[in-house]
Design a protein around this motif. Structure first.
Motif, PDB file in Angstrom:
ATOM      1  N   GLN A 161       0.838  -1.207   0.000  1.00  0.00           N
ATOM      2  CA  GLN A 161       0.000   0.000   0.000  1.00  0.00           C
ATOM      3  C   GLN A 161       0.871   1.255   0.000  1.00  0.00           C
ATOM      4  O   GLN A 161       0.622   2.203  -0.746  1.00  0.00           O
ATOM      5  CB  GLN A 161      -0.911  -0.018   1.223  1.00  0.00           C
ATOM      6  CG  GLN A 161      -1.863   1.144   1.296  1.00  0.00           C
ATOM      7  CD  GLN A 161      -2.694   1.104   2.574  1.00  0.00           C
ATOM      8  OE1 GLN A 161      -2.264   0.582   3.592  1.00  0.00           O
ATOM      9  NE2 GLN A 161      -3.878   1.679   2.497  1.00  0.00           N
ATOM     10  N   VAL A 162       1.910   1.258   0.811  1.00  0.00           N
ATOM     11  CA  VAL A 162       2.792   2.425   0.912  1.00  0.00           C
ATOM     12  C   VAL A 162       3.592   2.607  -0.386  1.00  0.00           C
ATOM     13  O   VAL A 162       3.722   3.730  -0.887  1.00  0.00           O
ATOM     14  CB  VAL A 162       3.727   2.287   2.130  1.00  0.00           C
ATOM     15  CG1 VAL A 162       4.764   3.384   2.153  1.00  0.00           C
ATOM     16  CG2 VAL A 162       2.912   2.308   3.415  1.00  0.00           C
ATOM     17  N   ILE A 163       4.117   1.528  -0.960  1.00  0.00           N
ATOM     18  CA  ILE A 163       4.878   1.632  -2.203  1.00  0.00           C
ATOM     19  C   ILE A 163       3.980   2.116  -3.334  1.00  0.00           C
ATOM     20  O   ILE A 163       4.393   2.942  -4.154  1.00  0.00           O
ATOM     21  CB  ILE A 163       5.564   0.295  -2.538  1.00  0.00           C
ATOM     22  CG1 ILE A 163       6.685   0.035  -1.530  1.00  0.00           C
ATOM     23  CG2 ILE A 163       6.119   0.297  -3.953  1.00  0.00           C
ATOM     24  CD1 ILE A 163       7.309  -1.336  -1.640  1.00  0.00           C
ATOM     25  N   ASP A 164       2.730   1.646  -3.362  1.00  0.00           N
ATOM     26  CA  ASP A 164       1.784   2.147  -4.364  1.00  0.00           C
ATOM     27  C   ASP A 164       1.578   3.649  -4.196  1.00  0.00           C
ATOM     28  O   ASP A 164       1.488   4.393  -5.174  1.00  0.00           O
ATOM     29  CB  ASP A 164       0.444   1.411  -4.277  1.00  0.00           C
ATOM     30  CG  ASP A 164       0.485   0.022  -4.889  1.00  0.00           C
ATOM     31  OD1 ASP A 164       1.394  -0.232  -5.717  1.00  0.00           O
ATOM     32  OD2 ASP A 164      -0.381  -0.802  -4.547  1.00  0.00           O
ATOM     33  N   GLY A 165       1.523   4.127  -2.953  1.00  0.00           N
ATOM     34  CA  GLY A 165       1.398   5.561  -2.704  1.00  0.00           C
ATOM     35  C   GLY A 165       2.621   6.329  -3.185  1.00  0.00           C
ATOM     36  O   GLY A 165       2.508   7.414  -3.774  1.00  0.00           O
ATOM     37  N   ILE A 166       3.796   5.784  -2.953  1.00  0.00           N
ATOM     38  CA  ILE A 166       5.029   6.432  -3.396  1.00  0.00           C
ATOM     39  C   ILE A 166       5.087   6.460  -4.922  1.00  0.00           C
ATOM     40  O   ILE A 166       5.437   7.489  -5.522  1.00  0.00           O
ATOM     41  CB  ILE A 166       6.257   5.715  -2.796  1.00  0.00           C
ATOM     42  CG1 ILE A 166       6.292   5.917  -1.277  1.00  0.00           C
ATOM     43  CG2 ILE A 166       7.553   6.211  -3.430  1.00  0.00           C
ATOM     44  CD1 ILE A 166       7.265   5.018  -0.543  1.00  0.00           C
ATOM     45  N   LEU A 167       4.736   5.351  -5.560  1.00  0.00           N
ATOM     46  CA  LEU A 167       4.730   5.312  -7.030  1.00  0.00           C
ATOM     47  C   LEU A 167       3.717   6.295  -7.594  1.00  0.00           C
ATOM     48  O   LEU A 167       3.979   6.953  -8.606  1.00  0.00           O
ATOM     49  CB  LEU A 167       4.431   3.895  -7.526  1.00  0.00           C
ATOM     50  CG  LEU A 167       5.518   2.856  -7.273  1.00  0.00           C
ATOM     51  CD1 LEU A 167       5.033   1.473  -7.665  1.00  0.00           C
ATOM     52  CD2 LEU A 167       6.791   3.206  -8.012  1.00  0.00           C
TER      53      LEU A 167
END
Length: 164
Positions: free
Chosen positions: A33-39
């Motif tokens: 979820q966090v990596i998707d937010g960063i991307l």
């Protein structure tokens, strides 16, 4: 799953390389979820506070990105994913260098140094990484994040020290 989120195949390739919580500081929010937010932030350029709620609290996403940028986790992830993709034979390391000289017109001096913002198109948009293998797509996404981190470091090195 949103348009720019990690696919299941990309996630399965990235997951083994992610850091594990040391359990002293509490539980981490889901890495995916966090990596998707960063991307999403890297792809759109949106301010951290304007991240959609589906990525969790914006501050959590920002802090994880800042922490991983500072300790070199993004660079390490990129190296690990590239090595795994190379082992699988899915990276082509051929590089082409062109030494052609191109002269600019005299009126080109003082032109904009950044590209103009992309125009929003109407209708269906094609997938950015269509036709790529999950390794190639994942490497391309990590390269975008690492380039942003390197730009941050370069801007910080050129700015005067701040006092609090």
């Amino acid at each position: 799953m949103g348009r720019g989120d990690l696919s299941d195949a990309e996630w399965e390739r990235l997951r083994p390389f992610l850091p594990v919580s040391n359990r002293r500081c509490g539980r981490w929010r889901d890495h995916r979820q966090v990596i998707d937010g960063i991307l999403h932030r890297v792809r759109t350029g949106v301010q951290w506070r304007d991240l959609p709620e589906r990525f969790g609290p914006w501050k959590t996403v920002y802090e994880r990105h800042r922490l991983w940028a500072a300790d070199g986790t993004w660079e390490h992830l990129l190296q690990q994913v590239q090595a795994a993709a190379d082992t699988a034979g899915e990276i082509d390391w051929d590089v082409s260098v062109d030494s052609t000289i191109v002269r600019a017109h005299q009126h080109a001096a003082g032109a904009r140094t950044e590209p103009p913002p992309a125009l929003a198109s109407k209708g269906a948009e094609p997938n950015e990484h269509q036709g790529e293998t999950p390794w190639q797509s994942l490497v391309a996404r990590l390269v975008e994040v690492v380039q942003e981190v390197r730009a941050w470091v370069a801007r910080a090195a050129g700015s005067p020290p701040s006092s609090t």
